[in-house]
Design an enzyme around this catalytic site. Structure first.
Site, PDB file in Angstrom:
ATOM      1  N   LYS A 178       0.885  -1.138   0.104  1.00  0.00           N
ATOM      2  CA  LYS A 178       0.087   0.001   0.072  1.00  0.00           C
ATOM      3  C   LYS A 178       0.653   1.333   0.093  1.00  0.00           C
ATOM      4  CE  LYS A 178      -1.819   2.658   3.093  1.00  0.00           C
ATOM      5  NZ  LYS A 178      -1.309   4.278   1.408  1.00  0.00           N
ATOM      6  N   THR A 233       6.159   8.213  13.868  1.00  0.00           N
ATOM      7  CA  THR A 233       5.519   6.799  14.967  1.00  0.00           C
ATOM      8  C   THR A 233       3.398   6.627  15.305  1.00  0.00           C
ATOM      9  OG1 THR A 233       8.041   8.066  15.656  1.00  0.00           O
ATOM     10  CG2 THR A 233       6.740   7.007  16.948  1.00  0.00           C
ATOM     11  N   GLY A 236       2.742   4.542  13.497  1.00  0.00           N
ATOM     12  CA  GLY A 236       3.609   3.069  13.222  1.00  0.00           C
ATOM     13  C   GLY A 236       2.933   2.217  15.279  1.00  0.00           C
ATOM     14  N   GLU A 253       9.752   1.517  10.732  1.00  0.00           N
ATOM     15  CA  GLU A 253      10.760   2.381  10.288  1.00  0.00           C
ATOM     16  C   GLU A 253      10.122   3.642  10.423  1.00  0.00           C
ATOM     17  OE1 GLU A 253      13.621   1.903   9.832  1.00  0.00           O
ATOM     18  OE2 GLU A 253      14.571  -0.193   9.369  1.00  0.00           O
ATOM     19  N   CYS A 287      13.276  10.901   7.128  1.00  0.00           N
ATOM     20  CA  CYS A 287      13.786  10.476   9.123  1.00  0.00           C
ATOM     21  C   CYS A 287      14.671  10.320   9.196  1.00  0.00           C
ATOM     22  CB  CYS A 287      12.815   9.338   8.787  1.00  0.00           C
ATOM     23  SG  CYS A 287      13.962   7.907   7.770  1.00  0.00           S
ATOM     24  N   GLU A 388       9.521  16.156  15.182  1.00  0.00           N
ATOM     25  CA  GLU A 388       9.610  16.066  13.846  1.00  0.00           C
ATOM     26  C   GLU A 388       9.054  17.687  12.957  1.00  0.00           C
ATOM     27  OE1 GLU A 388       8.534  12.654  12.187  1.00  0.00           O
ATOM     28  OE2 GLU A 388      11.055  12.063  11.553  1.00  0.00           O
TER      29      GLU A 388
END
Ligand code: NAD
Length: 501
Positions: A178, A233, A236, A253, A287, A388
């Site tokens: 995806k 994150t 994730g 990741e 990243c 980030e």
């Protein structure tokens, strides 16, 4: 020329849908392509096809060297199209043509070839050590997991795809990929090459769809044995939670907040450009970027002056132009988030030394641009140092001692990348060993290499991609014990049951 339309690939067929995405250049707003939009139904069909292909077994029973040859053919064909694909990637996600050629397509091709070479040599079955005192002998096998779900972001699509799809296929798995809804074109170009190379139907399926819909279904699907994910994150964490019900394997990741330490004896003729490259490559949307620049108080003013002077020479512009250093961000929302981070840093006491705004010249009017920015007087507790930003924004933090620099560097939830610049190798390596990160760059940055693993400590992820153990992440280990003695002597069961009288 009419706008190209891309469709999904499920069970060996190209499948269109009623809903479509419009892929627009982040630099100009121009329509690059339209793409079919999949949802839960398309993910379910793709997982069913991948499961059927796994059970049917043609691919997993294909000799590893033949699987490797097929992946190499695809790598070669993608490599032969490097210029065209780099331009397509640039038009789609705004990364500069210099980086889409070298990194997005070039390194991805090298990564496919490296893992294919590894797979051709990989010991899928070997004799194990002697078992004794029973007469059985051991066999160790590495078997495919079954259906692998791969979910990737928009910032470096091809590399994040091949890190998953290449080892998964080379190990004999079947895959549902995806891609991100903002940048799905390379995934579909790659699918065309796998089809042309003769990959059996159902072995690789590509479904473009929204994260909360198609992505969430893929990560929770009970027939998916592993999810390999690159992205934020927070997503994730939701993928990890979704994997619990069916106890899936997961590789994650995730994000980063890379600390980049300039030591007192660093050669600034390389460290200044290096620090800018560490942070602003891929328009600041990487990243593993080095976004927190840690500078010694004794050289702070000199470093900031040189950073500002160099950043002011950088050309912001259309990423398709070879002269451009920095292109646009992926969306207008992302541009606004980056600008909000800069304003929040100012409110907390930091200062913008250069940049800090969206450019006002008319040529930027239809793009999502942010000027390359250096923010100074940042402290490690500020939001800009903890979250980030994902834009061309370098935060400068001052330290008084190397011990303090290491403490600041490690004071983060992330641990993907870190770096150190200095002239004394004993010292730079000592610092490198003490930084909590999956990748540490000494006197350079973004030195990604197929033979070295990519991944992070702490909330930057779980597992590694590429590197020497890439196939281990896509195989189950099986131990088979075989008793070829034929007798009752020393059987394992006899230890408990005794031997018949
Ligand atoms: P994102 O997490 O929003 O999206 C990544 C992918 O996940 C997309 O395909 C998206 O559709 C999908 N997704 C979104 N919500 C989902 C859900 N609930 N369930 C399943 N899938 C879902 O990330 P992004 O903003 O598009 O990408 C930037 C992020 O990716 C940054 O945080 C960056 O650091 C990270 N990144 C990490 C690496 C790495 O290797 N560590 C590499 C590149 C990017």
């Amino acid at each position: 020329m009419s706008t190209p339309h891309y469709t999904l690939h499920i069970n060996g067929e190209w499948v269109d849908t009623a809903d479509k995405y419009e892929i627009r250049s982040p630099a100009t707003g121009e329509l690059v392509a339209t793409v079919a939009k999949g949802g839960v139904a398309e993910i379910d069909a793709a997982v069913a096809a991948a499961k059927a292909a796994h059970i049917e077994g043609t691919w997993r029973n294909t000799p590893p060297a033949e699987r490797a040859a097929l992946v190499n053919t695809v790598a070669e064909r993608m490599g032969a199209r490097l210029e065209e694909l780099a331009a397509l990637q640039t038009r789609e996600n705004g990364a500069t043509i210099r980086i889409t050629g070298a990194l997005h397509i070039g390194l991805s091709v090298a990564q496919m070839q490296y893992i294919a070479a590894q797979a051709a040599e990989y010991e899928f079955e070997k004799s194990g050590p002697a078992i004794g005192p029973v007469p059985a002998e051991g066999i160790l096998r590495r078997e495919p997991l079954g259906v692998v779900g791969a979910i990737v972001p928009w910032n470096i699509p091809m590399l994040t795809i091949v890190w998953k799809v290449a080892p998964a296929l080379l190990a004999g798995n079947t895959v549902v990929l995806k891609p991100d809804e903002h940048a799905p074109l390379i995934a579909l170009e790659l699918m065309k090459e796998f089809e042309a190379a003769g990959l059996p139907k159902g072995v690789l399926n590509v479904v473009v769809g929204d994260g909360e819909d198609a992505g969430a279904r893929l990560s929770a699907h009970p027939d998916v044995r592993k999810v390999a994910f690159t992205g934020s994150t927070s997503v994730g964490q939701s993928i990890l939670a979704a994997s619990a019900d069916s106890v899936k394997q997961v590789t994650l990741e995730l994000g980063g907040k890379g600390p980049n330490i300039i030591l007192e004896d660093a050669d600034l003729s390389v460290a200044i450009d290096g620090a800018i490259y560490a942070c602003m490559a891929n328009n600041g949307q990487a990243c593993e970027a080095g976004t927190r620049l840690l500078v010694p108080a004794s050289r702070r003013d000199e470093i900031v002056d040189r950073l500002v002077a160099r950043v002011n020479t950088m050309k912001l512009g259309d990423p398709i132009d070879l002269a451009t250093d920095i292109g646009p961000l992926i969306t207008a929302d992302q541009r606004d988030r980056v600008l909000a981070h800069i304003r929040a840093a100012e409110a907390e006491g930091a200062k913008v030394a250069t940049g800090g705004a969206a450019p006002s010249a008319p040529e930027f009017a239809n793009g999502n641009y942010v000027e390359p920015t250096v923010v100074v007087d940042v402290t490690n507790d500020m939001k800009i140092a903890r979250q980030e930003v994902f834009g061309p924004v370098l935060s400068v933090i001052t330290y008084d001692s190397v011990e303090e620099a290491i403490a600041i560097a490690n004071d983060t939830e992330y641990g993907l990348s870190a770096g150190v610049w200095g002239s004394n190798e004993e010292q730079t390596l000592d610092v490198a060993r003490r930084l909590e990160a999956g990748m540490v760059f000494v006197n350079d940055w973004h030195v990604l290499h197929p033979a070295y693993p990519f991944g992070g400590y702490k909330q930057s992820g779980l597992g590694r991609e590429g590197g020497p153990d890439a196939l281990d992440e896509y195989t189950e280990q099986k131990y088979i014990s075989v008793d070829r003695s034929g007798g009752v002597e020393n059987k394992a069961y006899a230890i408990v049951l005794g031997t018949p009288a």
